[in-house]
Design a protein around this motif. Structure first.
Motif, PDB file in Angstrom:
ATOM      1  N   GLU A 181      -3.860   6.252   3.229  1.00  0.00           N
ATOM      2  CA  GLU A 181      -4.092   5.859   1.836  1.00  0.00           C
ATOM      3  C   GLU A 181      -4.949   6.895   1.121  1.00  0.00           C
ATOM      4  OE1 GLU A 181      -3.346   2.763  -0.092  1.00  0.00           O
ATOM      5  OE2 GLU A 181      -1.716   3.051   1.331  1.00  0.00           O
TER       6      GLU A 181
ATOM      7  N   GLY B  53      -8.696  -3.619  -6.823  1.00  0.00           N
ATOM      8  CA  GLY B  53      -9.231  -2.285  -6.990  1.00  0.00           C
ATOM      9  C   GLY B  53     -10.220  -2.232  -8.134  1.00  0.00           C
ATOM     10  N   ARG B  54     -10.065  -1.243  -8.986  1.00  0.00           N
ATOM     11  CA  ARG B  54     -11.000  -1.025 -10.085  1.00  0.00           C
ATOM     12  C   ARG B  54     -10.579  -1.782 -11.331  1.00  0.00           C
ATOM     13  NH1 ARG B  54     -11.249   2.647 -14.070  1.00  0.00           N
ATOM     14  NH2 ARG B  54      -9.330   3.713 -13.520  1.00  0.00           N
TER      15      ARG B  54
ATOM     16  N   ASP C  99      -4.476   4.926   7.616  1.00  0.00           N
ATOM     17  CA  ASP C  99      -3.233   4.525   6.963  1.00  0.00           C
ATOM     18  C   ASP C  99      -2.667   5.608   6.057  1.00  0.00           C
ATOM     19  OD1 ASP C  99      -3.435   2.137   8.187  1.00  0.00           O
ATOM     20  OD2 ASP C  99      -4.138   1.011   6.447  1.00  0.00           O
TER      21      ASP C  99
ATOM     22  N   TRP D 271     -10.877   2.304  -4.098  1.00  0.00           N
ATOM     23  CA  TRP D 271     -12.211   1.730  -3.919  1.00  0.00           C
ATOM     24  C   TRP D 271     -12.244   0.800  -2.723  1.00  0.00           C
ATOM     25  CZ3 TRP D 271     -15.852   3.892  -6.817  1.00  0.00           C
ATOM     26  CH2 TRP D 271     -15.426   4.596  -7.951  1.00  0.00           C
TER      27      TRP D 271
ATOM     28  N   GLN E  51       0.829  -1.203   0.000  1.00  0.00           N
ATOM     29  CA  GLN E  51       0.000   0.000   0.000  1.00  0.00           C
ATOM     30  C   GLN E  51       0.872   1.265   0.000  1.00  0.00           C
ATOM     31  OE1 GLN E  51      -2.468  -0.106   3.438  1.00  0.00           O
ATOM     32  NE2 GLN E  51      -0.784  -0.498   4.829  1.00  0.00           N
ATOM     33  N   THR E  52       0.209   2.401  -0.255  1.00  0.00           N
ATOM     34  CA  THR E  52       0.940   3.656  -0.446  1.00  0.00           C
ATOM     35  C   THR E  52       1.912   3.936   0.695  1.00  0.00           C
ATOM     36  OG1 THR E  52      -1.086   4.416  -1.446  1.00  0.00           O
ATOM     37  CG2 THR E  52       0.622   6.045  -1.118  1.00  0.00           C
ATOM     38  N   ASN E  53       1.467   3.643   1.943  1.00  0.00           N
ATOM     39  CA  ASN E  53       2.368   3.839   3.073  1.00  0.00           C
ATOM     40  C   ASN E  53       2.844   2.503   3.619  1.00  0.00           C
ATOM     41  OD1 ASN E  53       2.293   6.717   3.139  1.00  0.00           O
ATOM     42  ND2 ASN E  53       0.184   6.517   3.856  1.00  0.00           N
TER      43      ASN E  53
ATOM     44  N   LEU F 269     -16.287   1.102 -14.275  1.00  0.00           N
ATOM     45  CA  LEU F 269     -15.188   0.774 -13.368  1.00  0.00           C
ATOM     46  C   LEU F 269     -14.053   0.058 -14.106  1.00  0.00           C
ATOM     47  CD1 LEU F 269     -16.781  -0.606 -10.082  1.00  0.00           C
ATOM     48  CD2 LEU F 269     -15.395   1.430 -10.341  1.00  0.00           C
ATOM     49  N   ALA F 270     -14.448  -0.848 -15.008  1.00  0.00           N
ATOM     50  CA  ALA F 270     -13.427  -1.689 -15.643  1.00  0.00           C
ATOM     51  C   ALA F 270     -12.583  -0.915 -16.650  1.00  0.00           C
ATOM     52  CB  ALA F 270     -14.099  -2.873 -16.321  1.00  0.00           C
TER      53      ALA F 270
ATOM     54  N   LYS G 110     -17.173   0.560  -3.797  1.00  0.00           N
ATOM     55  CA  LYS G 110     -17.124  -0.017  -5.130  1.00  0.00           C
ATOM     56  C   LYS G 110     -18.385  -0.792  -5.502  1.00  0.00           C
ATOM     57  CE  LYS G 110     -14.274  -3.419  -6.361  1.00  0.00           C
ATOM     58  NZ  LYS G 110     -12.984  -4.053  -6.450  1.00  0.00           N
TER      59      LYS G 110
ATOM     60  N   ASP H 176       1.976   3.255  -7.193  1.00  0.00           N
ATOM     61  CA  ASP H 176       0.682   2.599  -6.988  1.00  0.00           C
ATOM     62  C   ASP H 176       0.854   1.113  -7.255  1.00  0.00           C
ATOM     63  OD1 ASP H 176      -0.801   4.775  -6.291  1.00  0.00           O
ATOM     64  OD2 ASP H 176      -1.270   5.319  -8.364  1.00  0.00           O
TER      65      ASP H 176
END
Lengths: 405, 404
Positions: B274, A352-353, B272, B259, A249-251, B402-403, B212, A267
Motif C-alpha cells: 500500500e 482515511g483523511r 501489502d 494514514w 485496497q490498492t493491492n 486533514l479534513a 493520523k 483509490d
C-alpha cells in the motif's frame, strides 16, 4: 338493574381497569428503570457538561469573584492579582492546579504551563502583586489572558457550543469566527449530513429492487435469499469493515481484477469512497427488511387489477404498487439516515483523511483530548439535529405512514 | 409473514442489545469477583507473614491485601515483553499474581474509573505525555523517586534514567522511537537514506504512511526534513510562521499519504504494498524485519524518541503492591531483560550494556535500540511539556488540515 347497581358496576369496572393499568405499569417498570439508569441519566449527565464549567469557579473562587466585577476592558483590578496569588497558592498545595491548568489551556494555548509555573512560586509573592506576576512571565501583563480567565470563571458557559460551531471569543467577550485554517466542525457537520443523505440514497437504490425481488420469490427461495441478507447483518461490524479493506485496497481483490483487465488501480479505500461503500453495505439490511415486509403485505391482486383495467406494467407499478410500499421504504430510509449520522467505527477504519465524520471528532475529544465539554456540545448539536430532522420528517411524511412491516 | 418477520427481527435485535448490556455489566462485576477470589486463593497459599507481601490490612473485607495486581498495557508483542521481563519474575518473587489487561492508550478510561470511584486498574503503561496530563488532572498516584533502586554501580535512580525518565507520577520503562521505514524491494536502484527523502516523492516514488492521530510527530518530522536543526524544532513550532512552515511541508506529500492509526498498521501497509515508505514505531518494524523476515529497512536519521512509563491509578486499593511492582519492573536487570523481547531501548543507562540477544533469533539486540549511539546521532526527544501546552490549538488545526 337499578341505578344503584349500575353505578356499582361502573365503579367495579373502573377499579378493575385501574388494577390492570397498575399491573401493566409494574410490568414495564423494570424497563423504565433500566432506561433511566442506562440511557436517560447518562445522556443527561453528559449533555449537562456541555454548558457546565465549574472548574475555575470552584478551584479559583476568589479570582472568579474578583474578575466578575471587571468589564474585561483595559487592566484587571488589583484585587484580581491578590486573589489569584492566594488561589494559586492554595491550588498548588491541594494539588488541584493541574485541573485548572488543563481547563485554561482549552481557552488559550500555553496557559497550562504558565499557571503551573506561576502556582509553584505563588507562595513567595509579595506586594505589589502585579509586578510579582510579571516577573514570573510577561504574559501576565496581557489583558487577553485575564479576559480568558474571566470567561472561564463563570460557572456556565456557551463556549463549548461556540467552539463546536467554529467560533471563539476575544478578551472583551466578542464572538468571532475562527481563522480559516482552524475551522473544522461546521465542515464536518455538513459532511456528515451529506454522507448520511448519500448513503440513504444508495441504500434505497440498491435495497428497494432487492426487497422487491425477494418479496416476489416463492416461499422457499425467499427464505434462502432472506438469510443471505441477514447473514451479513449478524456478522460483526468490524469483520465486515475489515473485509472491505481487503477487497478495496490498492493491492486488493478489486484492484487486482482491474489491473488484470488492463485497467488502472483506483483509490477505493481510506477516503470518502471507502466510507460510502462500506457504510452503504453495512446499513443496507436496515433498508431492505422494512421495505420487504411492507411489500409482502401488498396484495398482488391490486397490480393485476390495475393492469386488467388498462394500465401499463410501469404505470401499475408506479401508481399502485410503489405508493403502497413507500411507508416501508420511508421507515427504512429514516433508520439508515439516523444510524448513518452517528457512524464512527467504519469511517475511522476506512475513511482515511477525507472520509471522517463528526462522530470521529467526538470520539477524539472523549478519548484523547479529554475535552468532554466540547465532545458533549458536538454530541448535543448532533442530537438536536436528529430531533429537528425527525420532527420535520414527521410533519412532512407523517409518522403514522411509517411502517416496519 | 411480514409482521412476524419484523417482530422476530426487532425482538432479536432487542435481545442482542439487552444481552450485550447485561453481559457488559455482569462482566464488570465478575472481573472484580475474580480478583477477589484470586486474592483469597493466593492468600491461602502464601501467608502474608513471609515478608514479601504487605501485611494484611485491618479492613480484611476489602480486596486490598495486594496479592493480585491489574496491570494495563498495549497488548501484542509489547505486553508479551513485559510479561516475560516483569510479571513472571515478580510473581515468582512476591507471590503477587498479575492480571494483564490490554488497552489502546489515552487516559479516558482512567478518568472514568477515578471519577466514578470504581478503580479496577492498578498499574497502567502509558505514553509520557498522557501520564503528565493524567498527573495534572489528579488521576495518578505520586511516586517517590527515592524508592526506586539504584543502578548496580550505585548510581542513584534519578541519574541513571534518561532525561525526563522520572516524573512525579510516572517511571519510564522504555524509550521508543518514531522512525521512517521503507520496503527495499521498491527502491532497488537508489535507496532512501535520510528523513528528507520521505518528503521527496519525485526521486523516491510511492505512497507514504503517516500517523493520523495527532500533529505530534508529523509536525516535527516535517520541520526536521525541511532543514530545521533538532534543538530549534520546538522554538520554531512556537511561532505561527513555524507552524505554517511545517504544514506547508506536509502539503507537499498530502495527496500521497495513507494514514494509519494503530501501531500494527505500518508494517502491514508496507507488506501489502500500500505504501513504499512509512513512519512507524521502531519495535514493530523490527518485528517485521527480523522475526518475519520482511525486506524492510529503518532510516534512523531524524528519529523522534518518546518515553513510555508506568503509573498508578489514583485510588488503587493495592497501592503498596503497585509501588513494589514499579520499583521491581524498572530496575536495571528487568529493563535490560525486556530488550530481549522487543526492540525498545531501556530507560536506564545502566541497562544498555546488559542488553543481550533476541529471545528466539540469534542476533544482538543492541544495534536495534533507538538509543544505541550509532542510531541516535540525529535524534531528538519529543517535548511532552511543550505539547501539553500547545496540543489544543494544534490538534484543531491538524484536524482542519486533514479534513480539507
Amino acid at each position: 338493574m337499578s341505578a344503584h347497581q349500575g353505578a356499582k358496576l361502573a365503579e367495579q369496572f373502573r377499579l378493575s381497569g385501574k388494577r390492570a393499568r397498575r399491573g401493566t405499569f409494574l410490568l414495564v417498570l423494570p424497563l423504565l428503570a433500566f432506561l433511566m439508569a442506562t440511557f436517560i441519566f447518562p445522556i443527561g449527565a453528559m449533555l449537562s457538561r456541555s454548558i457546565e464549567d465549574p472548574t475555575v469557579a470552584t478551584l479559583l473562587p476568589r479570582t472568579a469573584a474578583a474578575l466578575r466585577s471587571w468589564n474585561g476592558k483595559g487592566r484587571p483590578p488589583f484585587s484580581a492579582y491578590s486573589a489569584l496569588a492566594d488561589d494559586l497558592k492554595r491550588a498548588n498545595l491541594e494539588g488541584t492546579i493541574g485541573k485548572v491548568a488543563t481547563r485554561m489551556n482549552f481557552e488559550r494555548a500555553g496557559m497550562r504551563s504558565l499557571l503551573i509555573k506561576t502556582a509553584r512560586v505563588a507562595h513567595t509573592f509579595e506586594l505589589p502583586y502585579a509586578q510579582a506576576f510579571n516577573a514570573v512571565d510577561l504574559q501576565w501583563s496581557e489583558p487577553e489572558l485575564w479576559g480568558a480567565l474571566r470567561h472561564a470563571s463563570a460557572s456556565t458557559t456557551a463556549g463549548y457550543y461556540a467552539s463546536a460551531l467554529d467560533y471563539s471569543r476575544t478578551a472583551d467577550g466578542k464572538w468571532h469566527q475562527r481563522a480559516e485554517e482552524d475551522q473544522i466542525y461546521v465542515t464536518l457537520f455538513i459532511r456528515t449530513l451529506w454522507v448520511a443523505g448519500v448513503v440513504t440514497g444508495l441504500c434505497f437504490l440498491l435495497g428497494y429492487p432487492l426487497a422487491y425481488f425477494i418479496a416476489h420469490l416463492d416461499e422457499r427461495s425467499r427464505n434462502l435469499v432472506l438469510i443471505l441478507v441477514l447473514l451479513p447483518f449478524w456478522t460483526s461490524l468490524l469483520v465486515r469493515t475489515t473485509a472491505w479493506i481487503a477487497l478495496l485496497q490498492t493491492n486488493g481483490v478489486v484492484n487486482d481484477t482491474l489491473a488484470a483487465l488492463g485497467g488502472e488501480r483506483l483509490d477505493l479505500i481510506h477516503n470518502m469512497t471507502g466510507t460510502l461503500i462500506a457504510m452503504t453495505h453495512i446499513l443496507l439490511p436496515f433498508m431492505v427488511l422494512p421495505a420487504y415486509s411492507v411489500m409482502l403485505s401488498v396484495p398482488p391482486a391490486l397490480t393485476r387489477a390495475a393492469i386488467s383495467l388498462g394500465a401499463s406494467p410501469w404505470t401499475a407499478f408506479w401508481r399502485v404498487y410503489f405508493p403502497m410500499t413507500l411507508p416501508g421504504a420511508a421507515a427504512g430510509g429514516l433508520l439508515v439516515f439516523i444510524l448513518a449520522l452517528g457512524y464512527y467505527i467504519t469511517p475511522a477504519l476506512v475513511g482515511g483523511r477525507t472520509g471522517q465524520l463528526i462522530s470521529n471528532m467526538i470520539e477524539f475529544h472523549m478519548k484523547t483530548s479529554l475535552n468532554w465539554g466540547l465532545a458533549a456540545a458536538l454530541g448535543g448539536i448532533l442530537l438536536g439535529g436528529v430531533l429537528v430532522l425527525y420532527i420535520v420528517y414527521a410533519r412532512v411524511v407523517g409518522l403514522n405512514r411509517l411502517r416496519l412491516g | 409473514m411480514g409482521r412476524t418477520t419484523a417482530i422476530i427481527i426487532a425482538a432479536a435485535a432487542a435481545v442482542v442489545i439487552l444481552a450485550g448490556v447485561l453481559l457488559f455489566m455482569l462482566g464488570r462485576g465478575t472481573e472484580k469477583d475474580v480478583n477477589q477470589m484470586d486474592d483469597e486463593l493466593s492468600e491461602m497459599k502464601l501467608p502474608a507473614s513471609d515478608g514479601t507481601g504487605p501485611a494484611p490490612s485491618v479492613a480484611a473485607a476489602a480486596p486490598a491485601t495486594g496479592n493480585s495486581l491489574v496491570v494495563v498495557s498495549w497488548g501484542g508483542a509489547y505486553t508479551k515483553s513485559q510479561i516475560e521481563a516483569y510479571h513472571k519474575p515478580f510473581e515468582a518473587k512476591t507471590g503477587v499474581k498479575i492480571n494483564s489487561v490490554d488497552y489502546n492508550g489515552g487516559i479516558a478510561e482512567i478518568k472514568v474509573q477515578v471519577e466514578a470511584k470504581n478503580v479496577t486498574w492498578d498499574v497502567v503503561d502509558m505514553e509520557l505525555a498522557d501520564a503528565q496530563l493524567a498527573c495534572d488532572e489528579g488521576l495518578l498516584e505520586k511516586i517517590d523517586a527515592g524508592t526506586l533502586p539504584a543502578a548496580p554501580d550505585g548510581t542513584p535512580a534519578l541519574q541513571d534514567f534518561v532525561p525526563n525518565g522520572i516524573t512525579p507520577c510516572a517511571v519510564t520503562t522504555i524509550l521508543f522511537s518514531h522512525i521512517v521505514a521503507f520496503d527495499t524491494t521498491k527502491f532497488e536502484t537508489k535507496k532512501p537514506s535520510k528523513l528528507a527523502d520521505f518528503f521527496n516523492v519525485k526521486d523516491f516514488p510511492g505512497k507514504r504512511g503517516m500517523r493520523k492521530k495527532s500533529p505530534k510527530i508529523n509536525l516535527e518530522l516535517a520541520l526536521r526534513a525541511d532543514g530545521v536543526a533538532g534543538d530549534k524544532v520546538y522554538e520554531t513550532l512556537s511561532t505561527k510562521a513555524g507552524v505554517d512552515r511545517a504544514f506547508k511541508k506536509l502539503d507537499t506529500i498530502k495527496d500521497s499519504v495513507v494514514w494509519w492509526e494503530a501501531g500494527a498498521q505500518p508494517p502491514q501497509l508496507l507488506a501489502d504494498g500500500e505504501v513504499t515508505m512509512t513512519t512507524g514505531y521502531n519495535g514493530r518494524i523490527f518485528d517485521a524485519q527480523i522475526v518475519e523476515g520482511k525486506p524492510f529497512e529503518i532510516i534512523w536519521d531524524g528519529q523522534l524518541q518518546e518515553l513510555d512509563v508506568l503509573g498508578i491509578v489514583k485510588g488503587s486499593s493495592k497501592l503498596e503492591a503497585a509501588l513494589q511492582f514499579i520499583a521491581f519492573a524498572t530496575d536495571t536487570q528487568r529493563l535490560a531483560d525486556q530488550a530481549k523481547w522487543i526492540a525498545y531501548g531501556p530507560a536506564r543507562k545502566s541497562s544498555l550494556p546488559l542488553v543481550g540477544k533476541h529471545f528466539a533469533k540469534d542476533i544482538d539486540m543492541k544495534p536495534y535500540m533507538p538509543n544505541a549511539p550509532q542510531n541516535s546521532t540525529n535524534a531528538i526527544q519529543i517535548d511532552f511539556l511543550w505539547w501539553a501546552d500547545h496540543q489544543e490549538e494544534l490538534n484543531q488545526r491538524w484536524a482542519a488540515w486533514l479534513a480539507k
